[in-house]
Design an enzyme around this catalytic site. Structure first.
Site, PDB file in Angstrom:
ATOM      1  N   GLY A 344       0.823  -1.207   0.000  1.00 56.30           N
ATOM      2  CA  GLY A 344       0.000   0.000   0.000  1.00 56.30           C
ATOM      3  C   GLY A 344       0.855   1.254   0.000  1.00 56.30           C
ATOM      4  O   GLY A 344       0.552   2.238  -0.672  1.00 56.30           O
ATOM      5  N   ALA A 345       1.931   1.219   0.770  1.00 57.80           N
ATOM      6  CA  ALA A 345       2.883   2.329   0.842  1.00 57.80           C
ATOM      7  C   ALA A 345       4.107   1.829   1.587  1.00 57.80           C
ATOM      8  O   ALA A 345       4.096   0.749   2.185  1.00 57.80           O
ATOM      9  CB  ALA A 345       2.275   3.540   1.555  1.00 57.80           C
ATOM     10  N   GLU A 347       7.476   3.448   4.080  1.00 56.17           N
ATOM     11  CA  GLU A 347       7.915   4.625   4.810  1.00 56.17           C
ATOM     12  C   GLU A 347       9.366   5.020   4.565  1.00 56.17           C
ATOM     13  O   GLU A 347      10.018   5.560   5.462  1.00 56.17           O
ATOM     14  CB  GLU A 347       7.713   4.408   6.308  1.00 56.17           C
ATOM     15  CG  GLU A 347       8.544   3.287   6.943  1.00 56.17           C
ATOM     16  CD  GLU A 347       7.869   1.941   7.004  1.00 56.17           C
ATOM     17  OE1 GLU A 347       8.272   1.100   7.824  1.00 56.17           O
ATOM     18  OE2 GLU A 347       6.921   1.724   6.214  1.00 56.17           O
ATOM     19  N   HIS A 380      -0.348   7.126   8.501  1.00 55.35           N
ATOM     20  CA  HIS A 380       0.397   5.932   8.920  1.00 55.35           C
ATOM     21  C   HIS A 380       1.877   6.055   8.565  1.00 55.35           C
ATOM     22  O   HIS A 380       2.757   5.836   9.415  1.00 55.35           O
ATOM     23  CB  HIS A 380      -0.223   4.714   8.231  1.00 55.35           C
ATOM     24  CG  HIS A 380       0.410   3.406   8.576  1.00 55.35           C
ATOM     25  ND1 HIS A 380      -0.173   2.488   9.408  1.00 55.35           N
ATOM     26  CD2 HIS A 380       1.588   2.835   8.180  1.00 55.35           C
ATOM     27  CE1 HIS A 380       0.599   1.425   9.525  1.00 55.35           C
ATOM     28  NE2 HIS A 380       1.674   1.604   8.784  1.00 55.35           N
ATOM     29  N   GLU A 381       2.156   6.429   7.326  1.00 52.66           N
ATOM     30  CA  GLU A 381       3.549   6.484   6.880  1.00 52.66           C
ATOM     31  C   GLU A 381       4.314   7.628   7.542  1.00 52.66           C
ATOM     32  O   GLU A 381       5.512   7.508   7.824  1.00 52.66           O
ATOM     33  CB  GLU A 381       3.613   6.609   5.353  1.00 52.66           C
ATOM     34  CG  GLU A 381       2.909   5.493   4.591  1.00 52.66           C
ATOM     35  CD  GLU A 381       3.353   4.101   5.006  1.00 52.66           C
ATOM     36  OE1 GLU A 381       4.554   3.926   5.323  1.00 52.66           O
ATOM     37  OE2 GLU A 381       2.509   3.195   5.028  1.00 52.66           O
ATOM     38  N   HIS A 384       5.552   6.671  10.883  1.00 49.57           N
ATOM     39  CA  HIS A 384       6.757   5.843  10.781  1.00 49.57           C
ATOM     40  C   HIS A 384       8.041   6.672  10.749  1.00 49.57           C
ATOM     41  O   HIS A 384       9.112   6.151  11.082  1.00 49.57           O
ATOM     42  CB  HIS A 384       6.714   5.008   9.501  1.00 49.57           C
ATOM     43  CG  HIS A 384       6.019   3.695   9.641  1.00 49.57           C
ATOM     44  ND1 HIS A 384       6.272   2.822  10.669  1.00 49.57           N
ATOM     45  CD2 HIS A 384       5.104   3.080   8.836  1.00 49.57           C
ATOM     46  CE1 HIS A 384       5.532   1.739  10.509  1.00 49.57           C
ATOM     47  NE2 HIS A 384       4.819   1.862   9.415  1.00 49.57           N
ATOM     48  N   GLU A 403       4.684  -1.416  12.980  1.00 51.12           N
ATOM     49  CA  GLU A 403       3.406  -1.404  12.276  1.00 51.12           C
ATOM     50  C   GLU A 403       2.203  -1.216  13.202  1.00 51.12           C
ATOM     51  O   GLU A 403       1.241  -0.549  12.846  1.00 51.12           O
ATOM     52  CB  GLU A 403       3.259  -2.680  11.446  1.00 51.12           C
ATOM     53  CG  GLU A 403       4.339  -2.851  10.392  1.00 51.12           C
ATOM     54  CD  GLU A 403       4.425  -1.684   9.407  1.00 51.12           C
ATOM     55  OE1 GLU A 403       3.500  -0.847   9.375  1.00 51.12           O
ATOM     56  OE2 GLU A 403       5.429  -1.612   8.683  1.00 51.12           O
ATOM     57  N   ARG A 879       3.919 -12.987   0.048  1.00 59.35           N
ATOM     58  CA  ARG A 879       2.838 -13.240   1.009  1.00 59.35           C
ATOM     59  C   ARG A 879       1.463 -13.077   0.378  1.00 59.35           C
ATOM     60  O   ARG A 879       0.490 -13.661   0.846  1.00 59.35           O
ATOM     61  CB  ARG A 879       2.974 -12.333   2.234  1.00 59.35           C
ATOM     62  CG  ARG A 879       2.873 -10.840   1.990  1.00 59.35           C
ATOM     63  CD  ARG A 879       3.034 -10.075   3.313  1.00 59.35           C
ATOM     64  NE  ARG A 879       3.021  -8.636   3.175  1.00 59.35           N
ATOM     65  CZ  ARG A 879       4.090  -7.877   3.006  1.00 59.35           C
ATOM     66  NH1 ARG A 879       5.276  -8.450   2.943  1.00 59.35           N
ATOM     67  NH2 ARG A 879       3.997  -6.566   2.907  1.00 59.35           N
TER      68      ARG A 879
END
Length: 948
Positions: A344-345, A347, A380-381, A384, A403, A879
């Protein structure tokens, strides 16, 4: 909130309009058996598949090493030795965008703390063309052999004589291929407005892919500074890295090329390094408070869609700077939307990379969910940049420190910018409920767990590390208090900045600031070092006295478990909170893992009590039947007496406890009667998930139409109230999607008719505007109703030509919903070609088709038929491949289907990063079979008698 994107991947890239027009004309005029594949743009799928087949073949043969060397210690330990420390990388990378190859040079300056016979560094899929070793005086250090150990992905430099402690430099020249997938240093392409395919070079290194770009010490415990040089075409292209540009040298290494040198970095781990050569454009600003230089990059045609991410990103950067009370560590913060991106992204420090869907926002073309997704991922990023980058986990067993923390902090960042979104309340429906379902199985895992092999490392990037990690932090903040929690985080980051830490370090800093001397380590170890969670069993002793005991909650109570497997025998230190009809102020008491029970005395006159206020606690509560009835009455007569999160948590607990057999399904089903009055997003999100899950389980039973009718009755009034006009608040728009989706899913005819009408108009006239919030529903049910080949081809053409990545995602959803099996099979074949579907989105096609009842058996057959191809193309380390297997089969409900899955796993025993997903899939199928056996008739009887 996750329904709109459930199972969806991210789609980008398109074919030229002229080429597509010609292809579609031919395809539509041809009978089905003669349809030619949509393909014009170049792709390197065959090259990659061939390379991977060759690699697999090579790995089946025993590796050969120089004779006379003792390599066994190197083979036995997959970790690098701790007495050789990388201090600095001087790195040169030259990507050739025309050939898809790259070359490079690196000098790794090392500190050796005790005598060594050999030096190790990580490499994968690199050719080492020169090896040279020097001491701190620049003198050559002789070595006898330099060779690769593929088992542990090592490059070994074996010395003639031991090197004594001191400073050394390892010089390596190397070459690689940019077209080996979309991790490491790789090639991405996009189509510009002139219809040309434009190549770029970009990178994605977490967790263990930096070694695919340059030889390095590719483990998180090693932090080093970097001086980076990138070669780019002089015309049109720019070069980006973690640090600002320092200088340029034109016509170097040859005419038409420029070598860009970047400033020396702060100490950082290899997976945070980032190298990009592209022709993108940007918008920029300084953050309002701390004046941090902030830019957001995208392809030239997407430049205008970066403004929202720029504004919210700048705001959140200032917010986190203040919250953590530590300056942003770098001189600039860039964010960039990459056409091909596996996650998704990511950091990367100072240069955060994103899938386009998670960074770009167009108010006219992006939905409310798309906007919230962009906001959440950006937040979120950015979290980080401090938690993960400034302070980094010591080893991957503490992945949750990165995470889980960012997954929780993202809500704070978004709430700071959008205080009207009710975003923090959405945590329980978006993060908490889903992971509690997974964590109630015996094939879950602890938050902190041992990992060593790259497949194991890749595998733990899952809901336990992210969602459960965030959930236990939310619980911790709630019982500590927000300000003490913030102070503890500040002290943790300050103490370990530019270094590494483990979970125990965080607990120690939080303990130190606790004014009530909470034993944080003792408490939190029970939540992070054993899997699962407790159920609090409530027993009413008298009118105002209650006794609470704990036991492990499992979705299947009959499962035999060995409590000694857990260091705490599956007992927890539980923060017990409650509110009553007399007091809405939460009370907190502790039920220790060492205590048999907790007794609570409430004031005289108390009529009802609700435990686990706001569902901050990571546990379930089971009440006596009389208490469930009282709480159901509160929901029916005075729902506002409970906060929306408490209403949602009651529904979530009741349905979960019914599934596990603790209570009858009559309890939660009766509680849903109040939903006719419920207008808040979070309870509806909770009920949405549950109703869809039960509906899917009942699909092939005689109870199905009764349940469909029940859903229709629940949503009919809300469907009329909300309608199809896309108006209202942020939460109301999200609720409208939920209600309309449930209405159409349940077969409400007026909903299906409206979707079909809008779809037909849009197919006839592509200029017809449908609100982005409604498009997924319109495309899905419109295609289900009228999805013949002509209609499907028209939609596929629009998909190929679409530049907006979020719209492509919605179109893909629609394409997967036709009821024509042969078209779905054709779509699966078309998706193999990266000119049609980017590699990052390939599994999304399979998963979306699986959501279609017509497509589910096709996708399962396809997975088995194409397994060798899938492994060759993506490798077992991917994964997403492992999770796709689980995704396709976890809805199975029969013994025959279970035997099919077991047979497939036996025939293909190597699972790689999908090992745990396979166990979870088998457990889920068995739970489904048991559910139908135990609960179908109870649900059916309740449905038949609900109006009596």
């Amino acid at each position: 909130m996750n329904r709109l994107a459930a199972g969806l991947g991210v789609l980008v890239g398109a074919l030229g309009i002229v080429c597509i027009a010609l292809i579609i004309v031919v395809a539509v005029q041809s009978p089905p058996q003669q349809i030619t594949q949509f393909e014009d743009a170049p792709n390197n799928l065959e090259v990659k598949a061939s390379a991977k087949k060759e690699k697999v073949a090579q790995q089946t043969e025993p590796e050969k090493y120089p004779e006379g060397l003792d390599v066994q210690p190197i083979l036995d330990d997959p970790r690098l030795p701790k007495h050789v420390l990388p201090e600095h990388y001087d790195l040169y990378l030259h990507p050739d965008l025309e050939t898809g190859l790259f070359s490079g040079k690196v000098r790794i300056d090392m500190i050796v703390q005790k005598p060594v016979q050999y030096f190790l560094s990580h490499i994968q899929d690199l050719g080492i063309t020169r090896t040279y070793l020097t001491d701190d005086q620049g003198n050559e250090v002789k070595y006898s052999h330099a060779f690769e150990v593929k088992k542990n992905q090592f490059w070994v430099v074996y010395l003639e004589t031991e090197a004594q402690p001191g400073n050394y430099s390892l010089h390596l020249d190397f070459s690689g291929n940019l077209t080996r997938g979309i991790t490491g240093f790789y090639l991405s392409r996009y189509t510009n407005q002139a219809g040309e395919k434009v190549p770029i070079a970009t990178s994605k290194f977490q967790p263990t892919y930096a070694r695919k770009a340059f030889p390095c010490f590719d483990e998180p415990s090693f932090k080093s500074t970097f001086t980076t040089k990138l070669v780019k075409p002089t015309e049109r292209y720019i070069a980006l890295s973690n640090m600002p540009e320092e200088s340029q040298a034109t016509n170097l290494p040859s005419n038409g090329l420029t070598t860009v040198t970047f400033q020396k970095s702060v100490p950082m781990v290899t997976y945070l390094a980032c190298f990009i050569v592209c022709d993108f454009e940007y918008q920029e600003k300084l953050t309002a408070v701390h004046q941090t230089k902030f830019r957001v990059y995208a392809t030239p045609q997407q430049k205008e869609t970066v403004r929202y991410a720029l504004d919210i990103g700048a705001n959140i950067t200032d917010f986190f700077t203040n919250y953590f009370d530590l300056p942003y560590p770098l001189p600039k913060q860039d964010m960039i939307a990459i056409p091909d991106f596996v996650s998704g992204a990511m950091e990367h420090w100072g240069l955060i990379t994103y899938r386009e869907t998670n960074l770009l926002y167009d108010a006219k073309e992006s939905s409310t969910y798309n906007q919230q997704r962009v906001a959440s991922v950006v937040s979120h990023e950015l979290a980080h940049q401090w938690f993960g980058n400034l302070v980094t986990l010591e080893w991957w067993d503490d992945l949750w420190l990165n995470e889980g923390f960012a997954s929780y902090m993202e809500y704070k960042g978004v709430a700071n910018y959008h205080d009207d979104w009710e975003i923090e309340d959405q945590f329980i429906s978006s993060d908490l409920h889903s992971v509690m379902k997974l964590d109630a199985t015996v094939n879950s895992h602890p938050i902190v767990q041992d990992v060593s092999h790259p497949d194991q490392i890749t595998e733990i990037f899952d809901a336990i590390s992210y969602n459960k990690g965030a959930s236990v932090l939310r619980m911790l903040e709630n019982f500590m208090g927000a300000e003490e929690f913030r102070k503890g985080i500040h002290e943790f980051l300050k103490r370990y900045q530019y270094s590494n830490a483990v979970t125990a370090d965080l607990w120690r800093e939080l303990e130190a600031v606790s004014s009530t001397k909470l034993a944080i380590t003792k408490i939190m170890d029970t939540w992070t070092r054993q899997m699962g969670y407790p159920i609090l069993n409530v027993e009413k002793i008298s009118n105002t006295r209650y006794k609470l005991t704990q036991s492990r909650y499992l979705a299947d109570q009959t499962t035999k478990v060995d409590n000694s497997e857990s260091p705490f025998e599956y007992r927890w230190d539980v923060p017990v909170t409650w509110v009553t009809d007399i007091s809405s102020e939460p009370t907190l008491r502790w039920l220790s893992r060492d205590e048999a029970m907790l007794e609570i005395n409430l004031p005289e006159g108390t009529n009802w009590v609700k435990f686990n206020v706001g569902q901050f606690g990571y546990y379930r509560v089971n009440y006596p039947t009389s208490e469930w009835e009282k709480l159901a009455e509160v929901l029916e007569t005075n729902p506002s007496a409970l906060q929306s999160t408490d209403r949602a948590s009651l529904l979530n607990d009741a349905f979960s406890l019914a599934q596990s057999g603790h209570i009858s399904y009559a309890v939660p089903l009766s509680m849903t009667k109040y939903m006719a009055k419920e207008e808040n997003l979070v309870p509806w999100e909770t009920v949405f998930d549950t109703l869809v899950e039960i509906k899917d389980l009942l699909t092939y039973t005689e109870t199905y139409p009764l349940f469909q009718e029940y859903i229709q009755d629940l949503v009919r009034a809300h469907y009329s109230r909300l309608g199809w006009d896309d108006t209202g608040s942020h939460a109301e728009k999200l609720s409208r999607y939920n209600i309309i989706s449930l209405a159409c899913r349940s077969g409400l005819q007026e909903c299906l008719d409206q979707a079909a009408s809008l779809f037909t108009t849009w197919i006839t006239d592509p200029e017809t505007y449908i609100s982005p919030n409604l498009r997924t529903t319109v495309y899905k049910y419109g295609m289900q109703g009228t999805g013949d080949w002509k209609t499907w081809s028209a939609m596929f053409t629009r998909y190929l030509n679409e530049e907006n990545p979020q719209e492509k995602k919605k179109l893909m959803y629609g394409l997967s919903q036709t009821k024509e099996p042969w078209i779905l099979k054709r779509f699966l074949e078309l998706a193999k070609n990266e000119s049609n579907v980017r590699s990052q989105d390939y599994f999304s096609v399979i998963q979306l088709i699986n959501l279609n009842p017509v497509g589910a058996p096709l996708s399962w057959d396809y997975l088995r038929e194409e397994w060798d191809y899938l492994v060759d193309r993506f490798t077992l380390n991917d994964r997403y491949l492992g999770r796709t297997v689980k995704y396709l089969v976890e809805g199975f409900t029969t013994e025959f289907q279970l035997s099919q899955v077991e047979a497939f796993f036996q025939e293909n025993p190597e699972a790689g990063a999908g090992a745990r997903s396979r166990l979870q899939a088998l457990e889920k199928i068995k739970l489904n079979i048991k559910w139908l056996s135990d609960h179908k008739m109870v649900v059916q009887d309740w449905l038949l008698n609900r109006s009596k």
